[in-house]
Write a protein that holds these residues in place. Structure first.
Motif, PDB file in Angstrom:
ATOM      1  N   GLU A  17       8.349  -1.334  -7.998  1.00 25.64           N
ATOM      2  CA  GLU A  17       7.908  -2.246  -6.939  1.00 25.64           C
ATOM      3  C   GLU A  17       8.900  -2.340  -5.784  1.00 25.64           C
ATOM      4  N   PHE A  18      10.179  -2.136  -6.074  1.00 25.88           N
ATOM      5  CA  PHE A  18      11.208  -2.212  -5.034  1.00 25.88           C
ATOM      6  C   PHE A  18      10.890  -1.270  -3.873  1.00 25.88           C
ATOM      7  N   PHE A  19      10.378  -0.097  -4.176  1.00 28.70           N
ATOM      8  CA  PHE A  19      10.148   0.935  -3.158  1.00 28.70           C
ATOM      9  C   PHE A  19       8.877   0.699  -2.336  1.00 28.70           C
ATOM     10  N   PHE A  20       8.170  -0.370  -2.619  1.00 24.65           N
ATOM     11  CA  PHE A  20       6.958  -0.703  -1.878  1.00 24.65           C
ATOM     12  C   PHE A  20       7.105  -1.968  -1.044  1.00 24.65           C
ATOM     13  N   GLY A  21       8.304  -2.530  -1.026  1.00 28.19           N
ATOM     14  CA  GLY A  21       8.537  -3.749  -0.268  1.00 28.19           C
ATOM     15  C   GLY A  21       8.836  -3.472   1.195  1.00 28.19           C
ATOM     16  N   PRO A  22       8.998  -4.545   1.977  1.00 27.94           N
ATOM     17  CA  PRO A  22       9.321  -4.381   3.396  1.00 27.94           C
ATOM     18  C   PRO A  22      10.739  -3.837   3.572  1.00 27.94           C
ATOM     19  N   THR A  23      11.025  -3.322   4.730  1.00 26.31           N
ATOM     20  CA  THR A  23      12.361  -2.821   5.039  1.00 26.31           C
ATOM     21  C   THR A  23      13.359  -3.970   4.973  1.00 26.31           C
ATOM     22  N   LEU A  24      14.484  -3.721   4.324  1.00 27.68           N
ATOM     23  CA  LEU A  24      15.524  -4.730   4.158  1.00 27.68           C
ATOM     24  C   LEU A  24      16.727  -4.410   5.028  1.00 27.68           C
ATOM     25  N   GLU A  25      17.380  -5.460   5.483  1.00 28.81           N
ATOM     26  CA  GLU A  25      18.654  -5.297   6.161  1.00 28.81           C
ATOM     27  C   GLU A  25      19.724  -5.397   5.081  1.00 28.81           C
ATOM     28  N   GLU A  26      20.578  -4.393   5.003  1.00 27.73           N
ATOM     29  CA  GLU A  26      21.643  -4.430   4.009  1.00 27.73           C
ATOM     30  C   GLU A  26      22.745  -5.352   4.495  1.00 27.73           C
ATOM     31  N   GLN A  27      23.267  -6.143   3.579  1.00 24.85           N
ATOM     32  CA  GLN A  27      24.332  -7.077   3.904  1.00 24.85           C
ATOM     33  C   GLN A  27      25.649  -6.332   4.096  1.00 24.85           C
ATOM     34  N   PRO A  28      26.536  -6.872   4.935  1.00 29.07           N
ATOM     35  CA  PRO A  28      27.860  -6.263   5.067  1.00 29.07           C
ATOM     36  C   PRO A  28      28.545  -6.192   3.705  1.00 29.07           C
ATOM     37  N   GLU A  29      29.350  -5.177   3.521  1.00 29.84           N
ATOM     38  CA  GLU A  29      30.007  -4.917   2.235  1.00 29.84           C
ATOM     39  C   GLU A  29      30.773  -6.133   1.711  1.00 29.84           C
ATOM     40  N   ASP A  45       0.788  -1.224   0.000  1.00 32.31           N
ATOM     41  CA  ASP A  45       0.000   0.000   0.000  1.00 32.31           C
ATOM     42  C   ASP A  45       0.821   1.275   0.000  1.00 32.31           C
ATOM     43  N   ALA A  46       2.005   1.244   0.621  1.00 31.92           N
ATOM     44  CA  ALA A  46       2.711   2.502   0.839  1.00 31.92           C
ATOM     45  C   ALA A  46       4.167   2.441   0.386  1.00 31.92           C
ATOM     46  N   PHE A  47       4.636   3.576  -0.088  1.00 32.58           N
ATOM     47  CA  PHE A  47       6.046   3.770  -0.406  1.00 32.58           C
ATOM     48  C   PHE A  47       6.852   3.583   0.872  1.00 32.58           C
ATOM     49  N   ASN A  48       7.930   2.809   0.806  1.00 33.29           N
ATOM     50  CA  ASN A  48       8.778   2.560   1.968  1.00 33.29           C
ATOM     51  C   ASN A  48      10.019   3.441   1.880  1.00 33.29           C
ATOM     52  N   PRO A  49      10.084   4.537   2.644  1.00 29.21           N
ATOM     53  CA  PRO A  49      11.208   5.457   2.540  1.00 29.21           C
ATOM     54  C   PRO A  49      12.533   4.838   2.965  1.00 29.21           C
ATOM     55  N   ARG A  50      12.510   3.744   3.714  1.00 27.06           N
ATOM     56  CA  ARG A  50      13.754   3.109   4.150  1.00 27.06           C
ATOM     57  C   ARG A  50      14.453   2.377   3.009  1.00 27.06           C
ATOM     58  N   LEU A  81       4.022   9.829 -10.701  1.00 26.96           N
ATOM     59  CA  LEU A  81       5.149  10.102 -11.581  1.00 26.96           C
ATOM     60  C   LEU A  81       6.447  10.298 -10.794  1.00 26.96           C
ATOM     61  N   GLU A  82       6.361  10.880  -9.604  1.00 25.37           N
ATOM     62  CA  GLU A  82       7.572  11.086  -8.800  1.00 25.37           C
ATOM     63  C   GLU A  82       8.244   9.750  -8.469  1.00 25.37           C
ATOM     64  N   ILE A  83       7.451   8.759  -8.111  1.00 23.62           N
ATOM     65  CA  ILE A  83       7.999   7.436  -7.807  1.00 23.62           C
ATOM     66  C   ILE A  83       8.615   6.828  -9.058  1.00 23.62           C
ATOM     67  N   SER A  84       7.959   6.964 -10.175  1.00 21.22           N
ATOM     68  CA  SER A  84       8.498   6.440 -11.433  1.00 21.22           C
ATOM     69  C   SER A  84       9.819   7.109 -11.782  1.00 21.22           C
ATOM     70  N   ARG A  85       9.920   8.395 -11.573  1.00 15.86           N
ATOM     71  CA  ARG A  85      11.161   9.124 -11.869  1.00 15.86           C
ATOM     72  C   ARG A  85      12.290   8.675 -10.942  1.00 15.86           C
ATOM     73  N   ILE A  86      11.984   8.457  -9.658  1.00 12.89           N
ATOM     74  CA  ILE A  86      12.987   7.971  -8.707  1.00 12.89           C
ATOM     75  C   ILE A  86      13.474   6.593  -9.140  1.00 12.89           C
ATOM     76  N   ALA A  87      12.536   5.715  -9.461  1.00 10.49           N
ATOM     77  CA  ALA A  87      12.890   4.356  -9.883  1.00 10.49           C
ATOM     78  C   ALA A  87      13.757   4.386 -11.143  1.00 10.49           C
ATOM     79  N   LEU A  88      13.403   5.213 -12.091  1.00 17.25           N
ATOM     80  CA  LEU A  88      14.169   5.327 -13.328  1.00 17.25           C
ATOM     81  C   LEU A  88      15.572   5.869 -13.062  1.00 17.25           C
ATOM     82  N   ALA A  89      15.665   6.914 -12.252  1.00 20.62           N
ATOM     83  CA  ALA A  89      16.966   7.519 -11.949  1.00 20.62           C
ATOM     84  C   ALA A  89      17.895   6.541 -11.234  1.00 20.62           C
ATOM     85  N   LEU A  90      17.312   5.673 -10.404  1.00 17.99           N
ATOM     86  CA  LEU A  90      18.116   4.720  -9.637  1.00 17.99           C
ATOM     87  C   LEU A  90      18.214   3.349 -10.307  1.00 17.99           C
TER      88      LEU A  90
END
Length: 83
Positions: free
Chosen positions: A66-78, A7-12, A52-61
């Motif tokens: 759909e990535f920006f609507f998923g659950p919060t992810l833990e980033e793996q160590p480098e 339902d919602a954009f996940n800013p994390r 459109l703002e979400i589409s522009r962010i997705a395109l730029a990145l």
């Protein structure tokens, strides 16, 4: 088959995508031609990009919208990314 969007954009997920693409706050704001204040509000969840703002962010990145609507992810160590 594509899974439905949450339902919602996940800013994390935004800073994770930015790091993966080597863009900082200033670089992404410049790429999107939006004010820094707006970009900061997206990052801290005080404002939510829509349509459109979400589409522009997705395109730029180079991430699917759909990535920006998923659950919060833990980033793996480098070091794990290099295996």
């Amino acid at each position: 088959m594509t899974q439905p969007l949450k339902d919602a954009f996940n800013p994390r997920r935004l800073p994770l995508a930015m790091r993966r693409r080597g863009l900082d706050l200033y670089g992404l704001a410049a790429e999107l031609d939006i004010p820094m204040r707006t970009m900061r509000r997206y990052l801290n969840g005080k404002d939510t990009p829509v349509g459109l703002e979400i589409s522009r962010i997705a395109l730029a990145l180079n991430f699917p919208v759909e990535f920006f609507f998923g659950p919060t992810l833990e980033e793996q160590p480098e070091e794990i990314h290099h295996l």
